[in-house]
Design an enzyme around this catalytic site. Structure first.
Site, PDB file in Angstrom:
ATOM      1  N   ASN A   1      -6.573   2.200 -13.111  1.00 19.42           N
ATOM      2  CA  ASN A   1      -5.577   1.279 -12.561  1.00 19.42           C
ATOM      3  C   ASN A   1      -4.181   1.777 -12.918  1.00 19.42           C
ATOM      4  O   ASN A   1      -3.999   2.439 -13.940  1.00 19.42           O
ATOM      5  CB  ASN A   1      -5.790  -0.108 -13.181  1.00 19.42           C
ATOM      6  CG  ASN A   1      -4.768  -1.123 -12.711  1.00 19.42           C
ATOM      7  OD1 ASN A   1      -4.492  -1.253 -11.526  1.00 19.42           O
ATOM      8  ND2 ASN A   1      -4.183  -1.856 -13.652  1.00 19.42           N
TER       9      ASN A   1
ATOM     10  N   ASN B   1       1.624   3.037  -2.599  1.00 16.29           N
ATOM     11  CA  ASN B   1       0.929   3.986  -3.485  1.00 16.29           C
ATOM     12  C   ASN B   1      -0.309   4.558  -2.811  1.00 16.29           C
ATOM     13  O   ASN B   1      -0.578   5.756  -2.926  1.00 16.29           O
ATOM     14  CB  ASN B   1       0.538   3.310  -4.800  1.00 16.29           C
ATOM     15  CG  ASN B   1       1.656   3.330  -5.808  1.00 16.29           C
ATOM     16  OD1 ASN B   1       1.949   4.361  -6.407  1.00 16.29           O
ATOM     17  ND2 ASN B   1       2.309   2.187  -5.983  1.00 16.29           N
TER      18      ASN B   1
ATOM     19  N   GLY C   1       0.785  -1.236   0.000  1.00 14.43           N
ATOM     20  CA  GLY C   1       0.000   0.000   0.000  1.00 14.43           C
ATOM     21  C   GLY C   1       0.812   1.279   0.000  1.00 14.43           C
ATOM     22  O   GLY C   1       0.328   2.324   0.433  1.00 14.43           O
TER      23      GLY C   1
ATOM     24  N   HIS D   1      -0.485   0.163 -13.835  1.00 18.79           N
ATOM     25  CA  HIS D   1       0.231  -1.080 -14.153  1.00 18.79           C
ATOM     26  C   HIS D   1       1.723  -0.752 -14.222  1.00 18.79           C
ATOM     27  O   HIS D   1       2.115   0.227 -14.858  1.00 18.79           O
ATOM     28  CB  HIS D   1      -0.261  -1.653 -15.481  1.00 18.79           C
ATOM     29  CG  HIS D   1       0.357  -2.983 -15.780  1.00 18.79           C
ATOM     30  ND1 HIS D   1      -0.074  -4.151 -15.189  1.00 18.79           N
ATOM     31  CD2 HIS D   1       1.419  -3.321 -16.553  1.00 18.79           C
ATOM     32  CE1 HIS D   1       0.672  -5.154 -15.593  1.00 18.79           C
ATOM     33  NE2 HIS D   1       1.591  -4.677 -16.420  1.00 18.79           N
TER      34      HIS D   1
ATOM     35  N   GLU E   1       5.786   5.938 -10.055  1.00 17.81           N
ATOM     36  CA  GLU E   1       4.396   5.885  -9.575  1.00 17.81           C
ATOM     37  C   GLU E   1       4.121   7.001  -8.574  1.00 17.81           C
ATOM     38  O   GLU E   1       3.096   7.696  -8.673  1.00 17.81           O
ATOM     39  CB  GLU E   1       4.117   4.513  -8.950  1.00 17.81           C
ATOM     40  CG  GLU E   1       4.130   3.404  -9.991  1.00 17.81           C
ATOM     41  CD  GLU E   1       3.830   2.022  -9.443  1.00 17.81           C
ATOM     42  OE1 GLU E   1       3.336   1.190 -10.214  1.00 17.81           O
ATOM     43  OE2 GLU E   1       4.110   1.767  -8.246  1.00 17.81           O
TER      44      GLU E   1
ATOM     45  N   ASP F   1      -5.883  -5.349 -18.101  1.00 18.82           N
ATOM     46  CA  ASP F   1      -4.881  -4.414 -18.642  1.00 18.82           C
ATOM     47  C   ASP F   1      -5.162  -3.971 -20.072  1.00 18.82           C
ATOM     48  O   ASP F   1      -4.236  -3.681 -20.828  1.00 18.82           O
ATOM     49  CB  ASP F   1      -3.473  -5.056 -18.574  1.00 18.82           C
ATOM     50  CG  ASP F   1      -3.082  -5.382 -17.146  1.00 18.82           C
ATOM     51  OD1 ASP F   1      -3.543  -4.688 -16.229  1.00 18.82           O
ATOM     52  OD2 ASP F   1      -2.313  -6.344 -16.950  1.00 18.82           O
TER      53      ASP F   1
ATOM     54  N   ILE G   1     -11.893  -6.987 -11.528  1.00 23.31           N
ATOM     55  CA  ILE G   1     -13.045  -6.151 -11.176  1.00 23.31           C
ATOM     56  C   ILE G   1     -14.307  -6.750 -11.784  1.00 23.31           C
ATOM     57  O   ILE G   1     -14.336  -7.102 -12.964  1.00 23.31           O
ATOM     58  CB  ILE G   1     -12.810  -4.714 -11.692  1.00 23.31           C
ATOM     59  CG1 ILE G   1     -11.636  -4.065 -10.944  1.00 23.31           C
ATOM     60  CG2 ILE G   1     -14.052  -3.847 -11.575  1.00 23.31           C
ATOM     61  CD1 ILE G   1     -11.836  -3.920  -9.446  1.00 23.31           C
TER      62      ILE G   1
END
Ligand code: GAR
Length: 194
Positions: free
Chosen positions: A102, A14, A12, A104, A174, A145, A88
């Protein structure tokens, strides 16, 4: 003010970075974090920052209703997947059309698809001898994706880099980009988000 939910399955980092970015933000509030795993680091990280977190089983994510009810309870407008490893559900996609994004950890369409997450991706990048890799932020659709790409950023991979080195470079990208991209997407769509 628009409420977002973050879905996360692991450490976690991010999720924490996104929550810190939006503290005192005028447009976006991180209302809640959802996970499929009670034993992962994300809970302590986000709870420490005052954000509640909940765990749902795989079946609950697949069926959708308990998850959708929890999101309604927190008046969630938008969903951000940050290291979330479950697919999902169709029900959730229907309830949040074009409102799920999302991140990736590779340059899609390279190194994506089922089973490609976290270190698996970085190992594949090193094994393929890639000279560069990066991050892709994209909308979620029915296929792993394959939703429309919103943003990509690149970094170099040197011949000596291990998968762990690549992971570090990717996390840096990120942290630098994901919160800004979330904010821009929400601001752009604010009129459509009830
Ligand atoms: C991130 O690198 C994210 O891109 C990746 O998992 C990591 C989670 O790290 N997501 C995927 O691989 C999704 N296919 P974090 O838990 O420290 O944020």
């Amino acid at each position: 003010m628009k409420n977002i939910a973050i879905f996360a399955s692991g450490s976690g980092t991010n999720a924490e970075n996104i929550i810190r970015y939006f503290i005192n933000n005028e447009t976006v509030n991180v209302a809640v974090v959802l996970s499929n795993n009670q034993k992962v680091g994300v809970h302590a990280r986000v709870n420490k920052l005052g954000v509640p977190s909940y765990v749902f089983t795989r079946d609950e994510f697949v069926e959708g209703t308990p998850v959708i009810n929890k999101l309604a309870e927190y008046k969630v407008d938008f969903i951000v997947l940050a290291g979330f490893m479950n697919k999902i559900s169709e029900a959730l996609l229907k309830a949040f059309p074009n409102r799920i994004i999302n991140i990736h950890p590779a340059l899609l369409p390279k190194h994506g698809g089922k089973g490609m997450f976290g270190m698996h991706v970085h190992k594949a990048v090193v094994a393929a001898g890639e000279k560069e890799t990066g991050i892709t932020i994209h909308y979620i659709n029915e296929e792993y994706d394959e939703g429309a790409v919103i943003f990509q950023a690149q970094c170099e991979v040197s011949p000596e880099d291990t998968p762990e080195d690549v992971a570090t470079k990717i996390h840096t990208l990120e942290y630098a980009h994901f919160p800004h991209v979330i904010e821009e997407v929400i601001k752009k769509n604010i009129k459509k988000l009830k």
